[in-house]
Design a protein around this motif. Structure first.
Motif, PDB file in Angstrom:
ATOM      1  N   GLY A 184      -0.851  -2.339  -3.210  1.00  0.00           N
ATOM      2  CA  GLY A 184      -1.299  -1.664  -3.271  1.00  0.00           C
ATOM      3  C   GLY A 184      -0.746   0.379  -4.245  1.00  0.00           C
ATOM      4  N   LYS A 226      -4.807   0.005  -5.499  1.00  0.00           N
ATOM      5  CA  LYS A 226      -5.068   0.957  -5.125  1.00  0.00           C
ATOM      6  C   LYS A 226      -5.172   2.267  -4.926  1.00  0.00           C
ATOM      7  CE  LYS A 226      -7.088   0.076  -0.833  1.00  0.00           C
ATOM      8  NZ  LYS A 226      -7.131  -0.906   0.139  1.00  0.00           N
ATOM      9  N   ASP A 280      -9.635  -5.003  -1.627  1.00  0.00           N
ATOM     10  CA  ASP A 280      -9.949  -4.521  -0.632  1.00  0.00           C
ATOM     11  C   ASP A 280     -10.558  -5.088  -0.074  1.00  0.00           C
ATOM     12  OD1 ASP A 280      -9.679  -1.445  -0.774  1.00  0.00           O
ATOM     13  OD2 ASP A 280     -11.363  -0.882  -2.302  1.00  0.00           O
ATOM     14  N   THR A 282      -8.174  -7.414   1.302  1.00  0.00           N
ATOM     15  CA  THR A 282      -7.061  -6.540   3.150  1.00  0.00           C
ATOM     16  C   THR A 282      -8.387  -7.169   4.336  1.00  0.00           C
ATOM     17  OG1 THR A 282      -7.694  -4.507   1.830  1.00  0.00           O
ATOM     18  CG2 THR A 282      -5.079  -5.246   1.625  1.00  0.00           C
ATOM     19  N   TYR A 330      -1.044  -6.109   5.188  1.00  0.00           N
ATOM     20  CA  TYR A 330      -0.799  -4.997   5.669  1.00  0.00           C
ATOM     21  C   TYR A 330       0.345  -4.163   5.147  1.00  0.00           C
ATOM     22  CZ  TYR A 330      -3.552  -7.253  10.255  1.00  0.00           C
ATOM     23  OH  TYR A 330      -3.942  -6.662  10.701  1.00  0.00           O
ATOM     24  N   THR A 389       0.599  -3.678   2.372  1.00  0.00           N
ATOM     25  CA  THR A 389      -0.927  -3.137   0.926  1.00  0.00           C
ATOM     26  C   THR A 389      -0.911  -1.692   1.696  1.00  0.00           C
ATOM     27  OG1 THR A 389      -1.293  -5.142   0.205  1.00  0.00           O
ATOM     28  CG2 THR A 389      -2.624  -2.794  -0.688  1.00  0.00           C
ATOM     29  N   GLU A 390      -1.549  -1.521   2.416  1.00  0.00           N
ATOM     30  CA  GLU A 390      -1.848  -0.208   3.213  1.00  0.00           C
ATOM     31  C   GLU A 390      -0.802   0.873   3.326  1.00  0.00           C
ATOM     32  OE1 GLU A 390      -4.777   0.679   3.281  1.00  0.00           O
ATOM     33  OE2 GLU A 390      -5.771  -1.576   2.560  1.00  0.00           O
ATOM     34  N   ARG A 419       0.027   2.228  -0.133  1.00  0.00           N
ATOM     35  CA  ARG A 419      -0.954   3.588  -0.619  1.00  0.00           C
ATOM     36  C   ARG A 419      -0.815   4.086  -0.004  1.00  0.00           C
ATOM     37  NH1 ARG A 419      -5.509   5.014   0.984  1.00  0.00           N
ATOM     38  NH2 ARG A 419      -4.635   4.319   2.656  1.00  0.00           N
TER      39      ARG A 419
END
Length: 235
Positions: A43, A46, A58, A61, A117, A119-120, A123
Motif C-alpha cells: 500500500g 502504491k 497492481d 492485487t 485486499y 493493500t487497497e 493505499r
C-alpha cells in the motif's frame, strides 16, 4: 433434535468443534497478520508510486482479487504438496509434513488473499490524508521520518481500521475454504461430524453460530480500537 444434541455432547463432538474453531482462529489471525504486513508494504509503495514496483503490485492485487479464493488455495496446495512431501520424506520428516503442511499452505493462501485486499485499504487510507497536512509539516522543516510517524501513520490508522475490519471478517470466513486441503478447522470438523452422525443440520447450525460469535467478538474489538485511535488523535 434433542437426540442429536445429546449425541453430539456424549460422543465428544463438542471438543472436536472447539478444536476446529481454535484452528480457524489461528489460521485467521496468522493470515491477517501476514496480510497486514503485505498490505502495508504494498500500500505504501502504491501510494508513493514507486516505479516499477507499482506495476508488480497492481498485477498482484488484480490477479488475486480477480480469481476465486478457492482456486488460489487449490493452485498453491496441489502445485507444491508433492514436492514438499518428497523433500520432507527424504529428510525423515514425512509425518511432520503431513500434519503441518495443510496449516502452512492455508496461512500462505489466505494471507496472500488478505494482503491483496489490505493493500487497497492502506493505499486508500494514505490517499485520503489531506496533502496540506504533509506540505505544512515539510514547510516547518519537520524530518520525513517524523512526518511519517506523527502525521501520516495516525491518520492512516484512523481511516484504515474500518476497512481492515472488513478484511478480517472476510479472512475469517475464507478459512472455511481450506477444509478442502484436509485441515481440521471448524468447517471440516462440522462436515466430518455431519457425515458421522447423519445430523448435518445440527452441525452446520453449530458451525454458523461459532462463526457468528467469532465475528461479533472481533467486531467489538475493532470498534474499540477505532474509538481509541480517534480519542488519541484528538489529544
Amino acid at each position: 433434535m434433542d437426540f442429536g444434541l445429546v449425541r453430539i455432547w456424549q460422543d465428544g463432538w463438542v471438543g472436536a468443534i472447539l478444536h476446529g474453531a481454535t484452528i480457524t482462529i489461528a489460521v485467521g489471525v496468522v493470515s491477517m497478520m501476514a496480510g497486514a504486513v503485505i498490505g502495508t508494504l504494498c500500500g505504501v509503495i502504491k501510494w508513493a508510486r514507486i516505479f516499477p514496483l507499482t506495476l508488480v503490485i497492481d498485477l498482484y492485487t488484480s490477479l488475486v482479487r480477480g480469481v476465486p479464493e478457492l482456486l488460489i488455495i487449490y493452485l498453491l496446495f496441489f502445485s507444491s504438496v508433492e514436492f514438499v512431501t518428497r523433500v520432507a520424506t527424504a529428510f525423515g520428516y514425512a509425518e511432520l509434513a503431513d500434519r503441518g503442511y495443510a496449516f502452512i499452505i492455508a496461512v500462505i493462501a489466505i494471507g496472500t488473499i488478505s494482503g491483496a485486499y489490505s493493500t487497497e485499504v492502506i493505499r486508500g487510507a494514505l490517499a485520503s490524508i489531506p496533502a496540506g497536512h504533509i506540505e505544512a509539516a515539510r514547510a516547518l522543516g519537520i524530518p520525513g521520518t517524523r512526518i511519517f510517524r506523527r502525521i501520516i501513520v495516525p491518520q492512516m490508522l484512523r481511516i484504515a481500521i474500518p476497512g481492515m475490519n472488513n478484511v478480517w471478517q472476510t479472512t475469517i470466513k475464507d478459512t472455511a475454504l481450506v477444509s478442502v486441503v484436509g485441515l481440521q478447522e471448524l468447517m471440516r470438523a462440522a462436515f466430518v461430524g455431519a457425515g458421522s452422525t447423519r445430523n448435518p443440520l445440527i452441525f452446520f447450525l453449530i458451525a454458523a453460530l461459532v462463526y457468528l460469535v467469532i465475528t461479533l467478538i472481533s467486531q467489538a474489538g475493532f470498534d474499540t480500537a477505532e474509538r481509541l485511535v480517534k480519542l488519541r488523535s484528538r489529544k
